[in-house]
Design a protein around this motif. Structure first.
Motif, mmCIF file in Angstrom:
data_model
loop_
_atom_site.group_PDB
_atom_site.id
_atom_site.type_symbol
_atom_site.label_atom_id
_atom_site.label_comp_id
_atom_site.label_asym_id
_atom_site.label_seq_id
_atom_site.Cartn_x
_atom_site.Cartn_y
_atom_site.Cartn_z
ATOM 1 N N UNK A 288 0.822 -1.209 0.000
ATOM 2 C CA UNK A 288 0.000 0.000 0.000
ATOM 3 C C UNK A 288 0.859 1.264 0.000
ATOM 4 N N UNK A 289 1.997 1.221 0.676
ATOM 5 C CA UNK A 289 2.921 2.357 0.649
ATOM 6 C C UNK A 289 3.424 2.589 -0.771
ATOM 7 N N UNK A 290 3.795 1.506 -1.457
ATOM 8 C CA UNK A 290 4.257 1.626 -2.842
ATOM 9 C C UNK A 290 3.179 2.256 -3.718
ATOM 10 N N UNK A 291 1.930 1.878 -3.496
ATOM 11 C CA UNK A 291 0.830 2.454 -4.281
ATOM 12 C C UNK A 291 0.673 3.944 -4.013
ATOM 13 N N UNK A 292 0.721 4.341 -2.730
ATOM 14 C CA UNK A 292 0.582 5.767 -2.403
ATOM 15 C C UNK A 292 1.717 6.589 -2.997
ATOM 16 N N UNK A 293 2.948 6.105 -2.867
ATOM 17 C CA UNK A 293 4.094 6.848 -3.377
ATOM 18 C C UNK A 293 4.058 6.906 -4.901
ATOM 19 N N UNK A 294 3.740 5.788 -5.547
ATOM 20 C CA UNK A 294 3.651 5.777 -7.019
ATOM 21 C C UNK A 294 2.580 6.748 -7.505
ATOM 22 N N UNK A 295 1.445 6.803 -6.813
ATOM 23 C CA UNK A 295 0.391 7.754 -7.186
ATOM 24 C C UNK A 295 0.878 9.194 -7.036
ATOM 25 N N UNK A 296 1.586 9.481 -5.943
ATOM 26 C CA UNK A 296 2.092 10.839 -5.738
ATOM 27 C C UNK A 296 3.090 11.213 -6.827
ATOM 28 N N UNK A 297 3.975 10.295 -7.179
ATOM 29 C CA UNK A 297 4.971 10.563 -8.215
ATOM 30 C C UNK A 297 4.281 10.800 -9.559
ATOM 31 N N UNK A 298 3.305 9.969 -9.876
ATOM 32 C CA UNK A 298 2.659 10.047 -11.192
ATOM 33 C C UNK A 298 1.660 11.190 -11.310
ATOM 34 N N UNK A 299 0.880 11.442 -10.258
ATOM 35 C CA UNK A 299 -0.251 12.358 -10.393
ATOM 36 C C UNK A 299 -0.090 13.715 -9.733
ATOM 37 N N UNK A 300 0.807 13.857 -8.773
ATOM 38 C CA UNK A 300 0.923 15.129 -8.057
ATOM 39 C C UNK A 300 1.586 16.182 -8.929
ATOM 40 N N UNK A 301 0.927 17.320 -9.031
ATOM 41 C CA UNK A 301 1.498 18.437 -9.784
ATOM 42 C C UNK A 301 2.667 19.020 -9.006
ATOM 43 N N UNK A 302 3.591 19.593 -9.706
ATOM 44 C CA UNK A 302 4.729 20.228 -9.055
ATOM 45 C C UNK A 302 5.904 19.280 -8.964
ATOM 46 N N UNK A 303 7.029 19.830 -8.661
ATOM 47 C CA UNK A 303 8.255 19.051 -8.585
ATOM 48 C C UNK A 303 8.772 18.937 -7.159
ATOM 49 N N UNK A 304 8.024 19.454 -6.201
ATOM 50 C CA UNK A 304 8.469 19.414 -4.809
ATOM 51 C C UNK A 304 8.625 17.989 -4.323
ATOM 52 N N UNK A 305 9.338 17.813 -3.227
ATOM 53 C CA UNK A 305 9.558 16.461 -2.711
ATOM 54 C C UNK A 305 8.277 15.851 -2.165
ATOM 55 N N UNK A 306 8.318 14.563 -2.048
ATOM 56 C CA UNK A 306 7.239 13.786 -1.442
ATOM 57 C C UNK A 306 7.753 13.386 -0.076
ATOM 58 N N UNK A 307 6.897 13.375 0.910
ATOM 59 C CA UNK A 307 7.333 13.001 2.249
ATOM 60 C C UNK A 307 6.559 11.774 2.703
ATOM 61 N N UNK A 308 7.278 10.816 3.269
ATOM 62 C CA UNK A 308 6.683 9.596 3.800
ATOM 63 C C UNK A 308 6.723 9.669 5.316
ATOM 64 N N UNK A 309 5.584 9.404 5.953
ATOM 65 C CA UNK A 309 5.501 9.383 7.408
ATOM 66 C C UNK A 309 4.936 8.025 7.810
ATOM 67 N N UNK A 310 5.675 7.298 8.640
ATOM 68 C CA UNK A 310 5.236 5.998 9.147
ATOM 69 C C UNK A 310 5.102 6.132 10.657
ATOM 70 N N UNK A 311 3.938 5.825 11.160
ATOM 71 C CA UNK A 311 3.690 5.927 12.590
ATOM 72 C C UNK A 311 3.209 4.580 13.112
ATOM 73 N N UNK A 312 3.927 4.055 14.103
ATOM 74 C CA UNK A 312 3.545 2.792 14.723
ATOM 75 C C UNK A 312 2.733 3.108 15.970
ATOM 76 N N UNK A 313 1.538 2.575 16.011
ATOM 77 C CA UNK A 313 0.606 2.838 17.098
ATOM 78 C C UNK A 313 0.329 1.547 17.858
ATOM 79 N N UNK A 314 -0.172 1.628 19.082
ATOM 80 C CA UNK A 314 -0.504 0.408 19.821
ATOM 81 C C UNK A 314 -1.542 -0.460 19.092
ATOM 82 N N UNK A 315 -2.374 0.167 18.256
ATOM 83 C CA UNK A 315 -3.428 -0.566 17.558
ATOM 84 C C UNK A 315 -3.065 -0.943 16.130
ATOM 85 N N UNK A 316 -1.888 -0.563 15.652
ATOM 86 C CA UNK A 316 -1.495 -0.870 14.283
ATOM 87 C C UNK A 316 -0.491 0.135 13.774
#
Length: 150
Positions: free
Chosen positions: A53-81
């Motif tokens: 799912x991360x690969x899908x989100x990042x690929x979508x951002x690379x392909x569809x997001x306008x602009x050349x600015x960076x993409x940021x990935x945030x991973x948060x580990x929670x007690x529930x997931x």
């Protein structure tokens, strides 16, 4: 005795944040970060699904997001997931992430299934505006101990 009781405090979640290039090279880097984050803490969310799912989100951002600015990935580990967010500079919402389109994707097309996968495999997903564009996210629940691979 003012202030919260000890049992009212939840452990703070572990989180990772990394800027990725606005190129397809961001996809394997993002997958590796999610894999490392979940493995380092022996976290109980499904790592294979999180990577996909991360690969899908990042690929979508690379392909569809306008602009050349960076993409940021945030991973948060929670007690529930875990929750994974991908920030990009384009404020436009991500297609049909939260509102499915009428009909199935064309089986002969190479594209069009990423958001369907995210909706189907995550416990929840969505998007929100940010000061510099938008964040698209998904959550995965913890996997019960007896169902984890050994």
């Amino acid at each position: 005795m003012n202030g919260p009781a000890v049992h009212d405090r939840l452990p703070s979640p572990a989180s990772w944040r990394i800027a990725l290039p606005h190129t397809t090279a961001a996809v394997p880097v993002a997958r590796a970060l999610v894999r490392t984050a979940l493995a380092e803490l022996e976290h109980s969310a499904d790592g294979d699904t999180a990577e996909l799912l991360t690969a899908e989100l990042v690929a979508n951002a690379v392909e569809h997001a306008a602009g050349e600015g960076p993409i940021e990935l945030v991973v948060e580990l929670l007690p529930t997931g875990c929750q994974v967010e991908v920030h990009d500079p384009d404020p436009a919402p991500p297609g049909n992430l939260t509102h499915p389109s009428d009909g199935e994707p064309d089986p002969w097309q190479e594209h069009g299934r990423g958001l369907l996968l995210i909706r189907a495999l995550s416990s929840s997903c969505g998007h929100r505006p940010t000061a510099s564009g938008k964040a698209v996210w998904f959550r995965l629940p913890t996997v019960p101990t007896q169902r984890r691979p050994r």
